[in-house]
Design an enzyme around this catalytic site. Structure first.
Site, PDB file in Angstrom:
ATOM      1  N   ALA A   1       0.848  -1.183   0.000  1.00 39.51           N
ATOM      2  CA  ALA A   1       0.000   0.000   0.000  1.00 39.51           C
ATOM      3  C   ALA A   1       0.889   1.239   0.000  1.00 39.51           C
ATOM      4  O   ALA A   1       2.102   1.130   0.160  1.00 39.51           O
ATOM      5  CB  ALA A   1      -0.891   0.010   1.242  1.00 39.51           C
TER       6      ALA A   1
ATOM      7  N   GLU B   1      -0.310   2.609   7.017  1.00 39.97           N
ATOM      8  CA  GLU B   1      -0.430   3.735   6.072  1.00 39.97           C
ATOM      9  C   GLU B   1      -1.052   4.939   6.764  1.00 39.97           C
ATOM     10  O   GLU B   1      -0.646   6.075   6.534  1.00 39.97           O
ATOM     11  CB  GLU B   1      -1.252   3.338   4.842  1.00 39.97           C
ATOM     12  CG  GLU B   1      -0.755   2.101   4.096  1.00 39.97           C
ATOM     13  CD  GLU B   1       0.726   2.088   3.793  1.00 39.97           C
ATOM     14  OE1 GLU B   1       1.311   3.161   3.594  1.00 39.97           O
ATOM     15  OE2 GLU B   1       1.315   0.979   3.771  1.00 39.97           O
TER      16      GLU B   1
END
Ligand code: B3K
Ligand code: ZN
Length: 869
Positions: free
Chosen positions: A269, A305
């Protein structure tokens, strides 16, 4: 003959930028075959500016159209394939000027998945580390932080959704079926955090209220048919937002936060400001299609993230050598978050063991091989090769050691000071260390060696107990073998948690700080010879050189109050026996039995305690590796545990059932893990008796964890039912790419089974399967990486056939996607550690790849370093 040497970049060659950017406006007209990118950039001289300096921008595979400065066409520039150098700037560049450019890129041809590309008809970007230069000419470096306003244009029918970083300012309908959306990101950011997404997507959304009372809009964008798979990711995001406020006082700073899932993605990600882009693998979860491990990974990647919003985005890296500043720190944060989510002390220990196991399986070999580098590297040819387990996982261990040395409160003080000093800046690992040291008034100068030196330190333990004086002496000596470019090492600052386990149980845990080569500690009033429990909870990322007797190890395995060290003692016992080609003796079997029957212990812990060290970790203990011999010794050892404890496994299989509605929490996941270990052990002990039970579990399972575990047990043990179940699995899930990845991955990672075709033959067939795609990284990893990197006994064949397959695959992938190819190229890193004939055969394969003239810089660096060029 190509003679030029590969270009290297050096940390100490860092120079601040001559110019920097203030306001950046992008206007992007999206077309898969010809995307027009117009940029308007306000350029200002920076601190190190000198009058007359040209503005040197970088670009990659762009079609240049035009350049204007302060509204006038400008002709004083030079264009090379990688640079645009602009001369004759207004007033010699002394004050702000505006650069306007137009250039063109071709997203549909972009198979590298860096820059702007198309996946399933939708547009996505990936800019870290150096992808922005594939969108427009720019100062594409992390220490240039600018404010962005982005207007996206596209045909509404093909791209109804247009997303970029920050907040939506306006949206408009345009002539000819086009429309536009303008996004403003109020926070200055480096270009690597830029993102856009456009296409036919839908979202689930939720509005939450954070502690300050502010409302935040959270969205997860996916292709419409995947909407039902997003609940778990949303829950994980909400939990992460609350955790970061509570643990570190860090708030979500934007009005909205978006996650988008894409099925073609090079890694897990990406933390683009306010617009995280995720591999579908780390978003989609439903009990029928995702395993417990998938659920846990999604939670931790979503958190990772999100946490980057502060550790990476608000405070970013000065240059890419500082990558661990954001990655090590953010991994540490996500590990702590996941541990807290487990909800119990024993849950925390389970998480710690899993993290350490990964570190030792992957990072320790890296740190001992040709690509070894400090967490803050000094040199690289291709930065994408340095998103490594060293920068990430060892980086996290280094951050964890601050917390061990300073305490949780001291660590928090250091974090607070770090943000107070550096919010909005691009900084270095030294700045982080200084904040930790200054906030706590502690001298951490010696600690710097963890940033500058590669290699896993080895700590030799010597103990002496004087029964007359009732005195115990502990002498610790550290060393570290040479790493590439580092023949000699200075001592590391090693925090070691220890406890002396005595019969009277009167000694508490202490923290020893080993900062010199050798240090001795003396403990008085120790009534009887203690058993030493050292490096508790893995307080330092080191190897211990400690000849502890099997009796002491058994004692620790049975009763150490530190769950990590309890597990560790079991691993050490098993490792020593496997490496000596021994089977578990009666005492060890008894210890295993007691552990399995202990009602106080978590099932998840039992599963970890009965899982043997991986082949790759065993290799690192040998001077010369015979992979078949290690595989056979490990398998025989496991089979003995399976047979001797068959009754216990059968009982556990029943006791660990999780009836009722599926829950993905740690408790039920732990039970399933132990139950499925029991199932696999039973098949190991007596395949013909237990295979029908596995087939039954396969068919009646209501969740992927159980269905996949049963299928895996059948496949790995070469059971007859495997074939039909594999067909059934494929047919059931033919439309779900992530599950089909599991189907490919399982077959490619099957270890050798007597009487079955070699896995390589199967893998070659899978390569030809209509659903195999060389340009989809998940699919490639499920077949090729699974075989070359996760299936040692099938891969390491004495005839070198595995290595030939590896070389063919690296060469086939490199022109399509150098990053994925370079990852695969690393599978032969440790070739020098292997015995003959493996070593020579690996060398032949490496040399074959190295002779290719057109290798990417990514693969060239990996192969070059492996061969020692
Ligand atoms: N920062 C990204 C990794 C980018 C990799 C570029 N090759 C994801 C992460 O660590 O969170
Ligand atoms: Zn990260």
């Amino acid at each position: 003959m190509k003679t030029d040497l590969p270009q290297s970049f050096h940390r100490l060659a860092y120079r601040p930028p001559v110019y920097t950017f203030d306001q950046v406006e992008l206007d992007i007209a999206l077309d898969p075959a010809r995307t027009i990118v117009k940029s308007r950039i306000e350029v200002i001289p920076s601190k190190s500016f000198e009058p007359g300096a040209p503005l040197e921008l970088v670009g990659h595979e762009l079609e240049f159209v035009s350049l204007r400065i302060n509204g006038q066409a400008h002709r004083h520039f030079e264009l090379t394939p990688e640079t645009l150098t602009i001369h004759s700037l207004p007033n010699e560049g002394r004050e702000k000027f505006v650069v306007e450019m137009i250039c063109i890129c071709v997203p549909e041809k972009n198979t590298t998945l860096m820059g702007l590309y198309v996946s399933n008809g939708n547009f996505f970007t990936q800019c870290e580390a150096e992808g922005f230069r594939k969108i427009t000419y720019f100062l594409d470096r992390p220490d240039v932080m600018a404010r962005y306003t982005v207007t996206l244009r596209a045909r509404e029918e093909e791209c109804p959704v247009l997303l970029s970083n920050g907040n939506l300012l306006s949206a408009e309908k345009l002539p000819n079926g086009w429309h536009s959306a303008t996004w403003v990101d109020p926070f200055p950011k480096p270009s690597y955090l830029f993102a856009l997404v456009a296409g036919k997507l839908k979202c689930i959304e939720e509005t939450i209220t954070i502690s300050s009372g502010a409302k935040k809009l959270l969205q997860i964008w996916v292709e419409p048919h995947d909407l039902k798979k997003t609940r778990h990711a949303m829950d994980s995001l909400i939990a992460s937002i609350h955790w970061d406020e509570k643990r570190f006082g860090l708030e979500l700073d934007l009005e909205r936060f978006m996650i988008v899932a894409v099925s073609d993605f090079n890694m897990g990600a990406m933390e683009n400001k306010g617009l995280n882009i995720f591999n579908t693998k780390f978003v989609f979860a439903q009990p029928e299609t995702a395993t417990d491990a998938d659920f846990a990974n999604i939670e931790s990647v979503v958190a990772h993230e999100y946490f980057h919003n502060w550790t990476g985005n608000r405070v970013t890296c000065q240059d890419w050598f500082q990558l661990s500043l954001k990655e090590g720190l953010t991994v540490f944060r996500d590990q702590e978050f996941s541990a807290d989510q487990m909800g119990s002390e024993s849950g925390r220990a389970v998480k710690r063991i899993e993290d350490v196991r990964l570190l030792r399986q992957l990072q320790f070999p890296e740190d001992a091989g040709p690509m070894a580098h400090p967490i803050r590297p000094d040199e690289y040819q291709e930065i994408n090769n340095f998103y490594t387990v060293t920068v990430y996982e060892k980086g996290s261990e280094i951050v964890r050691m601050y917390q061990t040395l300073l305490g949780k409160d001291g660590f928090r003080k250091g974090m607070d000071l770090y943000f107070q000093r550096h919010d909005g800046q691009a900084v270095t690992c030294d700045d982080f260390l200084a904040a930790m040291a200054d906030a706590n008034g502690k001298d951490l100068n010696e600690f710097k060696n963890w940033y500058s030196q590669a290699g896993t330190p080895r700590v030799h333990v010597q103990e002496h107990y004087d029964a007359v004086k009732k005195q115990y002496q502990l002498t610790l000596t550290q060393s570290c073998v040479p790493s590439p470019g580092q023949p000699e090492k200075k001592p590391f600052y090693i925090p070691l948690k220890i406890r002396l386990l005595t019969r009277s149980n009167d000694q508490s845990e202490q923290l020893l700080e080993l900062t010199q080569v050798t240090q001795t500690w003396t403990f008085d009033n120790i009534p009887d010879r203690p058993v030493l429990s050292i490096n508790r909870n893995f307080s330092a990322p080191i190897n211990l050189d400690f000849e502890q007797s099997e009796a002491d190890l058994l004692a620790l395995f049975s009763s150490d109050d530190d769950a990590f060290n309890r597990w560790e003692a079991g691993q050490k016992l098993a490792m020593q026996m496997i490496l000596n080609n021994r089977l578990p003796d009666a005492e060890l079997i008894e210890a295993y039995r007691n552990l399995l029957l202990d009602p106080e212990l978590d099932p998840a812990f039992k599963e970890l305690a009965l899982t043997l060290p991986a082949d790759s970790y065993l290799y690192e203990q040998c001077a010369s590796v015979d992979p078949q011999q290690i595989f056979n010794a490990r398998r025989a050892f496991r089979r003995e545990i399976a047979k001797q404890l068959q009754l216990e496994w059968a009982a556990l299989y029943q006791q660990m059932q999780t009836p009722g509605p599926f829950k993905s929490d740690g408790v039920d996941a732990g039970k399933r893990a132990l139950k499925n270990l029991a199932l696999s052990m039973l098949l190991d002990a007596a395949p013909s008796i237990w295979a029908p039970m596995a087939a039954n579990q396969y068919h009646i399972a209501d969740n992927m964890t159980d269905r996949y575990a049963a299928l895996s047990a059948l496949v790995v043990h070469g059971a007859k039912a495997a074939k039909d179940c594999l067909i059934d699995f494929h047919n059931r899930f033919a439309n779900d790419a992530l599950v089909i990845d599991k189907w490919f991955g399982l077959q490619a990672s099957r270890p050798p089974v007597d009487g079955l075709e070699s896995t390589l033959v199967e893998v070659r067939k899978l390569r030809e399967h209509p659903a195999f795609k060389l340009n989809n990284p998940n699919r490639v990893r499920s077949v090729i990486h699974s075989f070359c990197a996760n299936n040692p006994a099938s891969f390491h064949q004495a005839d070198g056939s595995g290595y030939e397959f590896w070389a063919d695959s690296v060469l086939a992938l490199d022109p399509i996607n150098p990053q994925v190819a370079a990852r695969l190229a690393r599978a032969l890193d440790r070739w020098r550690l292997f015995a003959q004939p493996y070593q020579d055969r690996m060398k032949v394969a490496l040399e074959r790849v190295s002779t290719y003239q057109t290798l990417s810089s990514d693969v060239r660096e990996v192969i070059g370093k492996a061969l020692g060029n």
